[in-house]
Design a protein around this motif. Structure first.
Motif, mmCIF file in Angstrom:
data_model
loop_
_atom_site.group_PDB
_atom_site.id
_atom_site.type_symbol
_atom_site.label_atom_id
_atom_site.label_comp_id
_atom_site.label_asym_id
_atom_site.label_seq_id
_atom_site.Cartn_x
_atom_site.Cartn_y
_atom_site.Cartn_z
ATOM 1 N N ASP A 66 0.074 -12.378 0.304
ATOM 2 C CA ASP A 66 -1.334 -12.197 0.610
ATOM 3 C C ASP A 66 -1.851 -10.864 0.091
ATOM 4 O OD1 ASP A 66 -1.359 -14.639 1.838
ATOM 5 O OD2 ASP A 66 -0.828 -13.799 3.808
ATOM 6 N N GLU A 67 -0.959 -9.924 -0.088
ATOM 7 C CA GLU A 67 -1.328 -8.614 -0.625
ATOM 8 C C GLU A 67 -0.361 -8.264 -1.768
ATOM 9 O OE1 GLU A 67 -1.207 -5.826 2.503
ATOM 10 O OE2 GLU A 67 -2.891 -6.713 3.627
ATOM 11 N N HIS A 68 -0.879 -7.566 -2.710
ATOM 12 C CA HIS A 68 0.006 -7.191 -3.831
ATOM 13 C C HIS A 68 0.681 -5.847 -3.540
ATOM 14 C CE1 HIS A 68 -3.583 -4.786 -4.850
ATOM 15 N NE2 HIS A 68 -2.724 -3.992 -5.492
ATOM 16 N N LEU A 69 1.875 -5.678 -4.086
ATOM 17 C CA LEU A 69 2.648 -4.452 -3.872
ATOM 18 C C LEU A 69 2.102 -3.337 -4.746
ATOM 19 C CD1 LEU A 69 6.254 -5.966 -3.829
ATOM 20 C CD2 LEU A 69 4.832 -5.318 -1.871
ATOM 21 N N GLN A 70 2.029 -2.135 -4.157
ATOM 22 C CA GLN A 70 1.514 -0.998 -4.892
ATOM 23 C C GLN A 70 2.594 -0.321 -5.762
ATOM 24 O OE1 GLN A 70 -1.680 -0.147 -4.936
ATOM 25 N NE2 GLN A 70 -2.210 -1.821 -3.530
ATOM 26 N N SER A 71 3.859 -0.436 -5.333
ATOM 27 C CA SER A 71 4.950 0.296 -6.021
ATOM 28 C C SER A 71 5.862 -0.623 -6.817
ATOM 29 C CB SER A 71 5.780 1.067 -5.001
ATOM 30 O OG SER A 71 6.328 0.171 -4.030
ATOM 31 N N GLY A 72 5.478 -1.857 -6.987
ATOM 32 C CA GLY A 72 6.288 -2.762 -7.781
ATOM 33 C C GLY A 72 7.353 -3.449 -6.962
ATOM 34 N N ASN A 73 7.868 -4.496 -7.526
ATOM 35 C CA ASN A 73 8.928 -5.254 -6.867
ATOM 36 C C ASN A 73 10.259 -4.513 -6.938
ATOM 37 O OD1 ASN A 73 7.603 -7.920 -6.074
ATOM 38 N ND2 ASN A 73 7.052 -7.810 -8.248
ATOM 39 N N VAL B 43 -2.559 -14.862 -6.881
ATOM 40 C CA VAL B 43 -3.057 -13.758 -7.722
ATOM 41 C C VAL B 43 -2.409 -12.462 -7.326
ATOM 42 C CG1 VAL B 43 -5.115 -12.440 -8.331
ATOM 43 C CG2 VAL B 43 -5.239 -14.926 -8.158
ATOM 44 N N ASN B 44 -2.118 -12.294 -6.021
ATOM 45 C CA ASN B 44 -1.472 -11.061 -5.564
ATOM 46 C C ASN B 44 -0.066 -10.931 -6.157
ATOM 47 O OD1 ASN B 44 -3.633 -10.206 -3.991
ATOM 48 N ND2 ASN B 44 -2.994 -11.496 -2.263
ATOM 49 N N ALA B 45 0.609 -12.067 -6.265
ATOM 50 C CA ALA B 45 1.944 -12.020 -6.892
ATOM 51 C C ALA B 45 1.829 -11.602 -8.355
ATOM 52 C CB ALA B 45 2.617 -13.378 -6.768
ATOM 53 N N ILE B 46 0.781 -12.121 -9.056
ATOM 54 C CA ILE B 46 0.585 -11.732 -10.459
ATOM 55 C C ILE B 46 0.213 -10.266 -10.533
ATOM 56 C CG2 ILE B 46 -0.846 -12.108 -12.504
ATOM 57 C CD1 ILE B 46 1.238 -14.260 -11.937
ATOM 58 N N MET B 47 -0.546 -9.797 -9.582
ATOM 59 C CA MET B 47 -0.883 -8.378 -9.582
ATOM 60 C C MET B 47 0.364 -7.532 -9.355
ATOM 61 S SD MET B 47 -4.508 -8.532 -7.465
ATOM 62 C CE MET B 47 -4.754 -6.764 -7.565
ATOM 63 N N GLY B 48 1.298 -8.056 -8.546
ATOM 64 C CA GLY B 48 2.579 -7.355 -8.384
ATOM 65 C C GLY B 48 3.372 -7.327 -9.687
ATOM 66 N N ASP C 103 4.754 -4.256 -12.005
ATOM 67 C CA ASP C 103 6.114 -4.193 -12.588
ATOM 68 C C ASP C 103 6.064 -3.868 -14.079
ATOM 69 O OD1 ASP C 103 6.995 -4.847 -10.107
ATOM 70 O OD2 ASP C 103 7.395 -6.966 -10.576
ATOM 71 N N ILE C 104 5.149 -4.548 -14.754
ATOM 72 C CA ILE C 104 5.057 -4.326 -16.208
ATOM 73 C C ILE C 104 4.561 -2.924 -16.492
ATOM 74 C CG2 ILE C 104 3.907 -5.104 -18.310
ATOM 75 C CD1 ILE C 104 3.892 -7.915 -17.087
ATOM 76 N N ARG C 105 3.602 -2.433 -15.659
ATOM 77 C CA ARG C 105 3.119 -1.071 -15.860
ATOM 78 C C ARG C 105 4.236 -0.053 -15.653
ATOM 79 N NH1 ARG C 105 -1.692 -2.675 -13.143
ATOM 80 N NH2 ARG C 105 -1.019 -1.622 -11.241
#
Length: 800
Positions: free
Chosen positions: A623-630, A685-690, A694-696
């Motif tokens: 429901d929320e995307h991670l700020q520090s990556g997986n 979309v939150n998973a894609i934002m995570g 990761d890519i960043r």
């Protein structure tokens, strides 16, 4: 007064009687009167035993003659009387004449006796004078003869045979016929041939001793001459080294360096072995005097042609003996003596040809040389065919080439010998490659895959500078830890030795431009031997990342070393470096290099796969995307940063870039594969934002390498993440259907496959959109992004 003379009467013919005695008497009388031989009558009388009859007949004949004489005397007695009277008158005249003659004789005797005595005295004095003159002349001849004999003995005692022969010739021509003494003459006739025979024996013995001595002298002379050729070659090599150093300094524009090439003094060497006044070498006692004296003496004796033939046959026998190769001694140990003996032989013959006054002809020397060349070629062919060690073949070839240089200076053609050396060029290099293959295998087997530690400057010079594999001209502080392991300098030494041995074999063999040949075999050594050995090492002995990293680092250093190898070969071959650089091909160890980097990348991918397995823990419907990556990407980044901190110490930037690019491409594939794979049915979309975070993080990792690599290389690393980056950008875009625009697709989404895009787009679900269950639902109200995405999916399905 007339005297009447009666004619001598012939015995009357006997009348025919009746008896045989009268007939016999008549026949005997007739024979005696006619002066015939009465021998037959005597023999007949004795034969018949009637010598008394013959005696009687003879008496009868004598009595008949006496009467006849009386008759004659009676007929001429007056004439006898007149004759007696005449004789008496003549007797008185004779007496008077006798008296006159006596008186004349007396006078003559009285006058002639003194004259006769004077004449006798004169004749006697003249005879004495003549005898004295003859005696004086004989004494003078004897004195001169004695002086010549004494002089001849003196010259004989001093072994001055030529002067002794001249004395003997003078005795024979001037005094032998003039000598009156038969004893002295016989002595001279006996002793002169003995003296000549004695001189011939003595000279022949000296010549025989010289033949024995010249063999030892020839061997030493050959060794000296070949040694001088070797020293001259070494001086040339030293000059070439100085010239290369000067050219290198000039090429590097070291203007502060002042240099000059100085040639060493070659006094005493330029003339060969050094001549003395006797046509020999003062260094080795190379004396031809006994030979020339023997030749001169035989010329004086009229035996010139015989001595020439004798000399040629003996020298030919000596040369044939020199051709014998001992089966008890290895040829490697005896080849120098073998070739030095032959070289000395022909150096001596060259001197004799030039100074011997026709003792040996040029044609004879050429025939001997052709025989020698044929034999040496045969020996070399036989010995080379047996050799299985490159170093042995090189040693013999080097000595033979020096032999060729030495004898070429004396005008002997040596092309046939050089052809034999060239003929075995391939065999030598095959043996050399075989030796290097063993050495490289041993060097690689001994490698511990650890960085090399150098404690002293000479170690750095020996292992780094000597192969020009340093990365900086500044000498590092010691102890110094090199980025490569011991394999690198060990293999470099093997390759450098191969180059030097190859050049040594190819040079001084009549071939001027041999760099292409050396380069061909160097390519084989690097491409077939070293590359194959490294491939085998990589495929069989690498079991960890550190080992693979060390091998990759070694390959990078060997790439610089290969440039040095070709420059070194060019310098030793005597060609400009620009020509060698112009013909340079690709890195000959490219297979091993690619295999090493592939092995390192594979091991890193395996390690990274362990961290990427955590991608299964990603909440795809968050429901929320991670700020520090997986979690998985944090583990991967930490590992890669740790890897870079270690790898940058030994791996060159470009190698590190290639490896990291391969690893990032693998990570990229894994991320896209996870999103595209069947394990993920849907995501938000939150998973894609995570995933975008990761890519960043991975892109940030690449950007942070700009200090280590370069900004351009860092941007190229980021291209390895292009596919997941473009996919995330597309999914997070407000208008996903822009993908359908060819211009936008080629510019922003050129790595994406439309099938993957369709599949991944279908999995995207927005939690805020509670109204639709499937794409294409008409009952609910869709937002523009959802509508754009549905359009994209529809069009992609139509395309597929």
């Amino acid at each position: 007064m007339q005297s009447t003379r009666t004619r001598r009467k012939v015995a009357p013919v006997a009348e025919n009687g009746d008896t045989a005695d009268k007939l016999d008497q008549l026949v005997l009388s007739s024979a005696i009167c006619n002066g015939e031989d009465i021998g037959p009558f005597i023999r007949k009388a004795f034969a018949s035993g009637k010598p008394e009859t013959l005696h009687h007949h003879l008496r009868q004949f004598a009595r008949s003659k006496e009467s006849e004489i009386e008759e004659v005397c009676k007929a001429h007695y007056q004439d006898f009387i007149l004759a007696v009277d005449d004789l008496r008158s003549l007797l008185s005249d004779v007496e008077s004449l006798k008296s006159s003659l006596w008186e004349s004789n007396s006078k003559l005797q009285s006058v002639g006796v003194p004259l006769l005595k004077s004449l006798d005295a004169f004749v006697e004095a003249r005879n004495v004078s003549r005898n004295v003159n003859l005696a004086l002349e004989s004494v003078g001849v004897c004195i001169r003869l004695t002086e010549l004999c004494s002089r001849s003995n003196y010259h004989l005692s001093n072994h001055n045979f030529y002067m002794a022969l001249k004395c003997v010739d003078s005795i024979e021509s001037e005094f032998l016929d003039k000598t009156q003494s038969s004893t002295l003459k016989r002595m001279l006739e006996k002793k002169i041939p003995e003296i000549r025979s004695h001189i011939e024996r003595k000279v022949s013995k000296e010549f025989g001793d010289w033949l024995v001595e010249i063999r030892v002298v020839s061997r030493n002379l050959g060794q000296l001459a070949i040694g001088q050729a070797s020293a001259a070659r070494q001086r040339e090599e030293d000059l070439r080294i100085k010239q290369r150093q000067a050219e290198e300094q000039s090429r590097l524009s070291l203007r502060d360096c002042v240099y000059a090439l100085e040639e060493e003094d070659e006094e005493g060497l330029s003339g060969g072995v050094g001549d003395d006044s006797n046509g020999g070498s003062a260094i080795l006692g190379f004396d031809l005097t006994p030979l020339y004296r023997a030749y001169h003496i035989h010329q004086t004796l009229g035996l010139e042609d015989r001595f020439k033939q004798y000399y040629f046959e003996n020298r030919k026998l000596q040369l044939t003996s020199d051709f014998q190769v001992s089966s008890m001694t290895p040829f490697l140990e005896s080849h120098q003596t073998f070739f030095a003996q032959i070289a000395g032989f022909f150096i001596v013959e060259d001197r004799i040809l030039r100074t011997g006054g026709g003792l040996i002809s040029k044609m004879e020397v050429e025939n001997l040389w052709e025989t020698a060349v044929s034999k040496m070629c045969s020996v070399l062919e036989d010995q080379f065919s047996r050799m299985q060690t490159a170093n042995h073949l090189l040693l013999i070839k080097d000595y033979v080439s020096l032999l060729g240089v030495t004898l070429r200076r004396y005008g002997y053609p040596v092309d046939a010998l050089l052809d034999v050396l060239s003929k075995h060029r391939d065999k030598y290099h095959e043996l050399l490659l075989s030796d290097c293959r063993k050495q490289i295998a041993e060097a690689l087997a001994a490698d511990k895959f650890e960085q090399m530690l150098m404690k002293k400057e000479y170690e750095y010079s020996m292992n780094v500078l000597s192969f020009q594999i340093q990365t900086s001209d500044i000498i590092p502080a010691f102890p110094y830890v090199a980025p490569f392991s011991s394999t690198v300098p060990d293999c470099c030494r093997i390759v450098r030795s191969f180059i030097e041995d190859s050049v040594s074999f190819m040079s001084h063999g009549g071939q001027l431009d041999f760099y292409d040949v050396v380069k061909k075999y160097l390519d084989r050594l690097l491409g077939e031997v070293l590359d194959s050995a490294l491939l085998k090492l990589i495929n069989t002995s690498i079991h960890g990342v550190s080992q693979a990293m060390q091998v990759a680092a070694n390959m990078a250093v060997l790439e610089r070393a290969c440039d040095f190898f070709f420059r070194h070969a060019a310098q030793l071959s005597g060609i400009p470096l620009r020509m060698a650089e112009r013909g340079r091909r690709q890195f000959p160890l490219i297979k091993a290099r690619d295999a090493a980097e592939e092995m390192l990348s594979g091991l890193l991918k395996t390690k990274v796969d362990g961290f990427l397995s955590l991608i299964e823990n990603v909440n795809w419907m968050a429901d929320e995307h991670l700020q520090s990556g997986n979690e998985y990407v944090n583990e991967v980044v930490i590992y890669l940063e740790t890897l870079v901190s270690t790898a940058q110490q030994i791996l060159p930037a470009q190698v590190l870039k290639r490896v990291l690019q391969d690893v990032l491409s693998h990570i990229s594939e894994k991320i896209v594969g996870a999103v595209y794979g069947d394990s993920v049915k849907r995501f938000s979309v939150n998973a894609i934002m995570g995933i975008d975070v990761d890519i960043r993080l991975l892109e940030s990792f690449a950007d942070n390498l700009a200090n280590l690599l370069s900004e351009e290389d860092a941007n190229q690393l980021k291209t390895a993440l292009a596919e997941p980056r473009q996919l995330v950008n597309l999914l997070l875009s407000s208008k996903p259907d822009n993908y359908l625009n060819a211009v936008i697709r080629d510019k922003e989404y050129n790595t994406l496959d439309f099938r993957k895009v369709a599949t991944v787009s279908e999995k995207l679900r927005d939690p805020s959109d509670r109204l639709f269950g499937t794409f294409g639902s008409r009952g609910g109200k869709q937002n523009p992004k959802r509508k754009s995405l549905d359009l994209l999916i529809k069009r992609l399905k139509e395309l597929s």
